[in-house]
Design a protein around this motif. Structure first.
Motif, PDB file in Angstrom:
ATOM      1  N   GLU A  50      -4.470   1.036 -13.304  1.00 51.04           N
ATOM      2  CA  GLU A  50      -3.703   0.990 -12.052  1.00 51.04           C
ATOM      3  C   GLU A  50      -3.489   2.371 -11.416  1.00 51.04           C
ATOM      4  O   GLU A  50      -3.292   2.466 -10.209  1.00 51.04           O
ATOM      5  CB  GLU A  50      -2.322   0.363 -12.299  1.00 51.04           C
ATOM      6  CG  GLU A  50      -2.344  -1.142 -12.482  1.00 51.04           C
ATOM      7  CD  GLU A  50      -0.933  -1.686 -12.540  1.00 51.04           C
ATOM      8  OE1 GLU A  50      -0.417  -2.126 -11.503  1.00 51.04           O
ATOM      9  OE2 GLU A  50      -0.325  -1.645 -13.639  1.00 51.04           O
ATOM     10  N   VAL A  51      -3.503   3.424 -12.230  1.00 54.66           N
ATOM     11  CA  VAL A  51      -3.221   4.763 -11.686  1.00 54.66           C
ATOM     12  C   VAL A  51      -4.483   5.619 -11.534  1.00 54.66           C
ATOM     13  O   VAL A  51      -4.392   6.805 -11.226  1.00 54.66           O
ATOM     14  CB  VAL A  51      -2.161   5.519 -12.540  1.00 54.66           C
ATOM     15  CG1 VAL A  51      -0.858   4.723 -12.593  1.00 54.66           C
ATOM     16  CG2 VAL A  51      -2.663   5.794 -13.949  1.00 54.66           C
ATOM     17  N   GLN A  91      -4.608   3.313  -1.263  1.00 52.88           N
ATOM     18  CA  GLN A  91      -3.512   3.739  -2.160  1.00 52.88           C
ATOM     19  C   GLN A  91      -2.156   3.506  -1.511  1.00 52.88           C
ATOM     20  O   GLN A  91      -1.203   3.135  -2.177  1.00 52.88           O
ATOM     21  CB  GLN A  91      -3.671   5.216  -2.520  1.00 52.88           C
ATOM     22  CG  GLN A  91      -4.172   5.454  -3.920  1.00 52.88           C
ATOM     23  CD  GLN A  91      -3.723   6.817  -4.442  1.00 52.88           C
ATOM     24  OE1 GLN A  91      -2.568   7.013  -4.798  1.00 52.88           O
ATOM     25  NE2 GLN A  91      -4.646   7.755  -4.485  1.00 52.88           N
ATOM     26  N   HIS A 105      -1.666  -0.384  -1.457  1.00 53.22           N
ATOM     27  CA  HIS A 105      -1.587  -1.045  -2.758  1.00 53.22           C
ATOM     28  C   HIS A 105      -0.430  -0.595  -3.643  1.00 53.22           C
ATOM     29  O   HIS A 105      -0.103  -1.258  -4.621  1.00 53.22           O
ATOM     30  CB  HIS A 105      -2.915  -0.899  -3.504  1.00 53.22           C
ATOM     31  CG  HIS A 105      -3.993  -1.764  -2.922  1.00 53.22           C
ATOM     32  ND1 HIS A 105      -5.254  -1.833  -3.446  1.00 53.22           N
ATOM     33  CD2 HIS A 105      -3.987  -2.592  -1.848  1.00 53.22           C
ATOM     34  CE1 HIS A 105      -5.988  -2.669  -2.716  1.00 53.22           C
ATOM     35  NE2 HIS A 105      -5.244  -3.125  -1.739  1.00 53.22           N
ATOM     36  N   ALA A 106       0.186   0.527  -3.282  1.00 53.64           N
ATOM     37  CA  ALA A 106       1.282   1.061  -4.098  1.00 53.64           C
ATOM     38  C   ALA A 106       2.325  -0.016  -4.379  1.00 53.64           C
ATOM     39  O   ALA A 106       2.780  -0.188  -5.513  1.00 53.64           O
ATOM     40  CB  ALA A 106       1.916   2.253  -3.399  1.00 53.64           C
ATOM     41  N   HIS A 146       2.106  -3.139  -4.658  1.00 54.32           N
ATOM     42  CA  HIS A 146       1.700  -4.224  -5.567  1.00 54.32           C
ATOM     43  C   HIS A 146       1.536  -3.782  -7.018  1.00 54.32           C
ATOM     44  O   HIS A 146       1.213  -4.603  -7.879  1.00 54.32           O
ATOM     45  CB  HIS A 146       0.383  -4.845  -5.079  1.00 54.32           C
ATOM     46  CG  HIS A 146       0.461  -5.374  -3.682  1.00 54.32           C
ATOM     47  ND1 HIS A 146       1.263  -6.449  -3.356  1.00 54.32           N
ATOM     48  CD2 HIS A 146      -0.132  -4.981  -2.532  1.00 54.32           C
ATOM     49  CE1 HIS A 146       1.146  -6.683  -2.057  1.00 54.32           C
ATOM     50  NE2 HIS A 146       0.320  -5.808  -1.537  1.00 54.32           N
ATOM     51  N   CYS A 147       1.729  -2.502  -7.298  1.00 58.89           N
ATOM     52  CA  CYS A 147       1.582  -2.004  -8.668  1.00 58.89           C
ATOM     53  C   CYS A 147       2.667  -2.562  -9.578  1.00 58.89           C
ATOM     54  O   CYS A 147       3.744  -2.925  -9.121  1.00 58.89           O
ATOM     55  CB  CYS A 147       1.698  -0.477  -8.685  1.00 58.89           C
ATOM     56  SG  CYS A 147       0.241   0.351  -8.100  1.00 58.89           S
ATOM     57  N   SER A 148       2.381  -2.565 -10.885  1.00 58.32           N
ATOM     58  CA  SER A 148       3.396  -2.926 -11.874  1.00 58.32           C
ATOM     59  C   SER A 148       4.484  -1.855 -11.878  1.00 58.32           C
ATOM     60  O   SER A 148       4.261  -0.725 -11.441  1.00 58.32           O
ATOM     61  CB  SER A 148       2.761  -3.029 -13.263  1.00 58.32           C
ATOM     62  OG  SER A 148       2.337  -1.746 -13.695  1.00 58.32           O
ATOM     63  N   ALA A 184       3.268   1.233 -13.766  1.00 61.49           N
ATOM     64  CA  ALA A 184       2.341   2.071 -12.990  1.00 61.49           C
ATOM     65  C   ALA A 184       3.080   2.822 -11.884  1.00 61.49           C
ATOM     66  O   ALA A 184       2.772   3.986 -11.592  1.00 61.49           O
ATOM     67  CB  ALA A 184       1.217   1.220 -12.399  1.00 61.49           C
ATOM     68  N   LYS A 185       4.073   2.177 -11.276  1.00 58.84           N
ATOM     69  CA  LYS A 185       4.863   2.842 -10.228  1.00 58.84           C
ATOM     70  C   LYS A 185       5.561   4.086 -10.775  1.00 58.84           C
ATOM     71  O   LYS A 185       5.605   5.125 -10.117  1.00 58.84           O
ATOM     72  CB  LYS A 185       5.904   1.876  -9.645  1.00 58.84           C
ATOM     73  CG  LYS A 185       5.317   0.908  -8.624  1.00 58.84           C
ATOM     74  CD  LYS A 185       6.383  -0.002  -8.050  1.00 58.84           C
ATOM     75  CE  LYS A 185       5.768  -0.980  -7.041  1.00 58.84           C
ATOM     76  NZ  LYS A 185       6.687  -2.029  -6.635  1.00 58.84           N
ATOM     77  N   LYS A 240       2.973   6.815 -11.204  1.00 60.09           N
ATOM     78  CA  LYS A 240       2.568   7.315  -9.883  1.00 60.09           C
ATOM     79  C   LYS A 240       3.641   8.210  -9.268  1.00 60.09           C
ATOM     80  O   LYS A 240       3.331   9.243  -8.681  1.00 60.09           O
ATOM     81  CB  LYS A 240       2.262   6.145  -8.937  1.00 60.09           C
ATOM     82  CG  LYS A 240       0.859   5.570  -9.135  1.00 60.09           C
ATOM     83  CD  LYS A 240       0.649   4.353  -8.253  1.00 60.09           C
ATOM     84  CE  LYS A 240      -0.734   3.765  -8.417  1.00 60.09           C
ATOM     85  NZ  LYS A 240      -1.675   4.185  -7.364  1.00 60.09           N
TER      86      LYS A 240
END
Ligand code: NDP
Ligand code: ZN
Length: 183
Positions: A89-90, A108, A111-112, A114-116, A119-120, A123
């Motif tokens: 994801e990253v 990016q 989609h940020a 929608h990340c888990s 992963a957020k 990031k």
């Protein structure tokens, strides 16, 4: 528990150090690259007070596939699927041609959101580390305008990551205000 996780945590540090051994950051001092993943993990544990071991492990490994010959298969073999999935994801594909990468940077931003959650966190800490670097000095070969564009882009990505870690987001906001991309 942390005691159970300690050997694998050190394995992540060791794996990343070996993979990044010939790589340097873009700053004037050519800082060893490994300072970055270790610093991202530090932001998570010591500043963001994050305690999920998988997040810290993924942070340590987050640039191995993007920037070295490491494959996702290798990550899952050594560290399992959960950590591999966060690393997926990253990871940005840096092998794409310039125009494709430009599209990916836009992706990016989209989609940020929608990340888990895991992963957020990685990031956010990654962006904070890089923006602190850029706040200190302009990397070799970069123009002031490129730094500015990076701040603008990072603020848009972070928009989709918000509501994840108050401390890290506040630290990011300080830099966004300072550089005029938030008012
Ligand atoms: P870049 O390829 O431009 O490089 C930024 C990355 O370099 C960081 O995310 C970081 O990645 C790494 N890095 C290594 N050393 C340093 C350092 N000392 N300080 C800061 N970063 C460092 O990123 P992207 O291609 O992802 O582009 C992001 C945005 O930057 C674009 O949307 C665009 O706005 C702007 N840009 C502008 C260009 C221009 O010439 N005007 C060209 C390309 C991008 P890591 O965490 O992986 O180490
Ligand atoms: Zn990174």
């Amino acid at each position: 528990s942390w005691e159970e996780n300690l050997p694998e945590l050190v394995e992540c540090i060791n794996f990343a150090a070996i993979k990044h051994k010939n790589q340097r950051r873009l700053d004037k001092e050519q800082t060893p690259y490994i300072n970055h993943p270790i610093g991202v993990a530090y932001i998570l544990t010591n500043e963001g007070k994050v305690t999920n071991p998988n997040v810290i492990k993924a942070a340590l490994l987050h640039d191995t596939v993007e920037d070295t010959d490491t494959t996702f298969e290798e990550i899952s073999q050594y560290f399992g699927n959960e950590i591999k999935n966060i690393v997926v994801e990253v990871t940005d594909d840096k092998h794409l041609p310039k125009l494709e990468r430009k599209k990916l940077q836009v992706k990016q931003i989209e989609h940020a959101v929608h990340c888990s959650f895991e992963a957020k966190l990685v990031k956010l800490a990654d962006k904070l580390y890089n923006l602190r670097d850029l706040d200190k000095q302009i990397p070799t070969g970069w123009s002031e305008n490129r730094v500015k564009e990076y701040f603008i882009w990072a603020e848009r990505v972070v928009k989709g990551l918000r509501g994840t870690n108050i401390y890290i987001e506040e630290e990011l906001d300080k830099l966004f205000f300072k550089h005029g991309v938030l008012k």
